[in-house]
Scaffold this motif. Structure first.
Motif, mmCIF file in Angstrom:
data_model
loop_
_atom_site.group_PDB
_atom_site.id
_atom_site.type_symbol
_atom_site.label_atom_id
_atom_site.label_comp_id
_atom_site.label_asym_id
_atom_site.label_seq_id
_atom_site.Cartn_x
_atom_site.Cartn_y
_atom_site.Cartn_z
ATOM 1 N N ASP A 101 0.842 -1.192 0.000
ATOM 2 C CA ASP A 101 0.000 0.000 0.000
ATOM 3 C C ASP A 101 0.882 1.248 0.000
ATOM 4 N N LEU A 102 0.866 1.990 -1.090
ATOM 5 C CA LEU A 102 1.700 3.179 -1.222
ATOM 6 C C LEU A 102 1.352 4.224 -0.171
ATOM 7 N N THR A 103 0.077 4.357 0.168
ATOM 8 C CA THR A 103 -0.338 5.375 1.132
ATOM 9 C C THR A 103 0.311 5.140 2.489
ATOM 10 N N ILE A 104 0.392 3.884 2.906
ATOM 11 C CA ILE A 104 0.996 3.576 4.204
ATOM 12 C C ILE A 104 2.504 3.779 4.152
ATOM 13 N N TRP A 105 3.123 3.513 3.000
ATOM 14 C CA TRP A 105 4.543 3.815 2.844
ATOM 15 C C TRP A 105 4.790 5.318 2.944
#
Length: 292
Positions: free
Chosen positions: A248-252
């Motif tokens: 998940d890019l958002t969590i990264w």
């Protein structure tokens, strides 16, 4: 007469506001996402959605919900339940932080923070929980809005009884893969050490009030870095990245924001310690053991 810069500050004890907002907001997200996951994305046998025979005959949104839950792809169901899992971890974190701001830290009446930092903190603790469930947030909000509309139209007495099937919830969470549980273990590891380090800092604040002098912190991760509470925060959010599966890019992006800000803050803290104490341990790194 306060200076112009003072006018744009708020008491540091307003840190408490961050965690009040975070606890309320995260709790709402947990409840909404959990109910959505249970009804619309079950990983176990279909939940009992009807409280009476009449509710089955009259149909309505819950019959549609049952049909839709069966048509939801299995992979997406796992993503929804993973979001529930991540939100539960965040709930544990913000509840502890709220407790610490009230009972562990004793903020000086003269301690201030810039209003921009205050507003940034409020924004962060609104956006961070939301980023943990962004894969299903639109459908969860739509589901919650439909439930609210149904409640307004039908009233409390006409609404189907919500059954809290704790075993069903736990069974679904237990079906999550090993990355979720490995991430939870990393999260708890950082969580425990951050609480210990905050307790040490809280005792130093009490010592400063009694003796009038701030001391060098010792114990736990303070023996290897100057800002172990920041290091623990990075470990905590790293645990969330692992628990999310790392896809998940958002969590990264959330993790990157937290890490970069805390590394910068740790560098400032390290400079302050070295300037304040001539006998400050030279073997302590700023935040990352044996690296920086």
């Amino acid at each position: 007469m306060p200076s112009s810069s003072y006018k744009f500050t708020v008491p540091q004890r307003f840190f408490c506001h961050f965690y009040v907002v975070a606890v309320v907001w995260t709790t709402l997200l947990v409840l909404a996402t959990l109910l959505y996951a249970y009804r619309m994305a079950p990983l176990v046998s279909e939940p009992l959605l009807y409280s009476t025979v009449a509710s089955q005959l009259t149909g309505g949104s819950h019959i549609f919900s049952l049909h839709k839950s069966r048509s939801t792809p299995l992979e997406h169901r796992y993503l929804v339940w993973r979001s529930v899992f991540l939100l539960l971890l965040m709930e544990v974190q913000v509840m502890r932080r709220l407790y610490e701001t009230i009972y562990v830290f004793n903020y000086s009446s003269s301690a201030r923070m810039h209003v921009f930092g205050y507003l940034t903190g409020l924004f962060f603790y609104t956006a961070a929980p939301l980023s943990l469930c962004c894969v299903c947030a639109p459908e969860v909000f739509k589901f919650a809005a439909n439930e609210l509309k149904e409640f307004i139209v039908k009233g409390k007495n006409q609404m189907p009884v919500i059954e809290f099937d704790w075993w069903g919830y736990m069974s679904s969470l237990m079906k999550l893969g090993w990355p979720s549980w490995l991430g939870a273990a990393i999260f708890i590891w950082g969580w425990i050490h951050q609480h210990r380090c905050h307790a040490i800092l809280g005792l130093l604040q009490e010592h400063k009030e009694q003796e009038g002098e701030y001391g060098i912190p010792h114990g736990d991760w303070f023996e290897i870095v100057s800002s172990p509470h920041y290091l623990a925060e990075i470990v905590i959010y790293g645990g969330l990245v692992v628990a999310s599966g790392g896809s998940d890019l958002t969590i990264w992006l959330l993790f990157g924001f937290v890490a970069s800000n805390l590394i910068f803050a740790a560098a400032e803290t390290q400079r302050w310690y070295l300037h304040k104490f001539d006998n400050y341990p030279s073997n302590r790194f700023a935040i990352i053991p044996f690296v920086y």
